[in-house]
Design a protein around this motif. Sequence first.
Motif, mmCIF file in Angstrom:
data_model
loop_
_atom_site.group_PDB
_atom_site.id
_atom_site.type_symbol
_atom_site.label_atom_id
_atom_site.label_comp_id
_atom_site.label_asym_id
_atom_site.label_seq_id
_atom_site.Cartn_x
_atom_site.Cartn_y
_atom_site.Cartn_z
ATOM 1 N N THR A 50 0.841 -1.186 0.000
ATOM 2 C CA THR A 50 0.000 0.000 0.000
ATOM 3 C C THR A 50 0.880 1.241 0.000
ATOM 4 O O THR A 50 1.769 1.364 0.841
ATOM 5 C CB THR A 50 -0.926 0.004 1.235
ATOM 6 O OG1 THR A 50 -1.718 -1.196 1.204
ATOM 7 C CG2 THR A 50 -1.843 1.202 1.230
ATOM 8 N N LEU A 51 0.603 2.137 -0.933
ATOM 9 C CA LEU A 51 1.388 3.365 -1.079
ATOM 10 C C LEU A 51 0.537 4.581 -0.733
ATOM 11 O O LEU A 51 -0.619 4.689 -1.159
ATOM 12 C CB LEU A 51 1.877 3.517 -2.526
ATOM 13 C CG LEU A 51 2.653 2.356 -3.141
ATOM 14 C CD1 LEU A 51 2.975 2.654 -4.593
ATOM 15 C CD2 LEU A 51 3.911 2.079 -2.350
ATOM 16 N N THR A 52 1.137 5.485 0.028
ATOM 17 C CA THR A 52 0.516 6.784 0.289
ATOM 18 C C THR A 52 1.491 7.923 -0.010
ATOM 19 O O THR A 52 1.070 9.058 -0.186
ATOM 20 C CB THR A 52 0.021 6.909 1.746
ATOM 21 O OG1 THR A 52 1.120 6.683 2.628
ATOM 22 C CG2 THR A 52 -1.106 5.916 2.033
ATOM 23 N N ASP A 53 2.781 7.614 -0.073
ATOM 24 C CA ASP A 53 3.799 8.619 -0.343
ATOM 25 C C ASP A 53 3.704 9.052 -1.809
ATOM 26 O O ASP A 53 3.733 8.215 -2.719
ATOM 27 C CB ASP A 53 5.189 8.042 -0.053
ATOM 28 C CG ASP A 53 6.279 9.055 -0.321
ATOM 29 O OD1 ASP A 53 6.506 9.922 0.537
ATOM 30 O OD2 ASP A 53 6.891 8.975 -1.423
ATOM 31 N N ALA B 104 -5.445 5.674 -0.537
ATOM 32 C CA ALA B 104 -4.164 4.977 -0.648
ATOM 33 C C ALA B 104 -4.194 4.177 -1.943
ATOM 34 O O ALA B 104 -5.263 3.870 -2.474
ATOM 35 C CB ALA B 104 -3.948 4.054 0.542
ATOM 36 N N GLU C 39 -5.503 13.236 -1.192
ATOM 37 C CA GLU C 39 -5.338 13.549 0.237
ATOM 38 C C GLU C 39 -6.645 13.982 0.878
ATOM 39 O O GLU C 39 -6.943 13.598 2.006
ATOM 40 C CB GLU C 39 -4.264 14.624 0.424
ATOM 41 C CG GLU C 39 -2.865 14.152 0.120
ATOM 42 C CD GLU C 39 -2.417 12.971 0.971
ATOM 43 O OE1 GLU C 39 -2.822 12.860 2.146
ATOM 44 O OE2 GLU C 39 -1.666 12.128 0.449
ATOM 45 N N GLU D 106 -8.465 11.031 1.726
ATOM 46 C CA GLU D 106 -7.688 10.081 2.526
ATOM 47 C C GLU D 106 -7.621 8.712 1.867
ATOM 48 O O GLU D 106 -8.015 7.701 2.428
ATOM 49 C CB GLU D 106 -8.248 9.990 3.942
ATOM 50 C CG GLU D 106 -8.179 11.312 4.685
ATOM 51 C CD GLU D 106 -8.722 11.232 6.099
ATOM 52 O OE1 GLU D 106 -9.384 10.233 6.458
ATOM 53 O OE2 GLU D 106 -8.469 12.182 6.844
ATOM 54 N N ARG E 144 -9.669 3.581 0.506
ATOM 55 C CA ARG E 144 -9.623 4.500 1.650
ATOM 56 C C ARG E 144 -8.563 4.010 2.623
ATOM 57 O O ARG E 144 -8.395 2.809 2.810
ATOM 58 C CB ARG E 144 -10.960 4.562 2.374
ATOM 59 C CG ARG E 144 -12.041 5.220 1.554
ATOM 60 C CD ARG E 144 -13.238 5.546 2.438
ATOM 61 N NE ARG E 144 -14.327 6.030 1.628
ATOM 62 C CZ ARG E 144 -14.483 7.297 1.281
ATOM 63 N NH1 ARG E 144 -13.616 8.192 1.681
ATOM 64 N NH2 ARG E 144 -15.491 7.663 0.539
ATOM 65 N N ARG E 145 -7.867 4.961 3.243
ATOM 66 C CA ARG E 145 -6.834 4.589 4.221
ATOM 67 C C ARG E 145 -7.476 4.036 5.468
ATOM 68 O O ARG E 145 -8.562 4.338 5.841
ATOM 69 C CB ARG E 145 -6.005 5.812 4.611
ATOM 70 C CG ARG E 145 -5.120 6.268 3.505
ATOM 71 C CD ARG E 145 -4.240 7.405 3.951
ATOM 72 N NE ARG E 145 -3.862 8.123 2.738
ATOM 73 C CZ ARG E 145 -3.346 9.318 2.726
ATOM 74 N NH1 ARG E 145 -3.122 9.966 3.843
ATOM 75 N NH2 ARG E 145 -3.032 9.898 1.598
#
Length: 100
Positions: free
Chosen positions: A6-9, A80, A75, A78, A99-100
């Motif tokens: 899982t990527l959020t960066d 991912a 963002e 929210e 969703r995160r």
Amino acid sequence: MAETRTLTDHDEIRDWAAARAGKPVISDPAPGMDEGRPVLRIAFGQHAYQDTDEGADHIGGNQIVEWDEWFEEFEKRELALVVSVDVPGQRDEFHEIIRR
């Protein structure tokens, strides 16, 4: 099923997409979905260029956008990005926005 991560960066997401010639796309919501929320996608190859001449206000249209615009919505909601773990010699395009 392939192993996922899982990527959020933002930089990791950009790098992952760039390695697959992916472009950030915002699409109109499908009929019956929340009409106020655009759909975030990453389009690859020729799919990145389909329907772009019709503009963002066309029902079902896709619009390639700048990463900054895409990440602003990413963002705000929210989200991912789930992707397959890279396997040497393969560039899997599997991805899912959650969703995160």
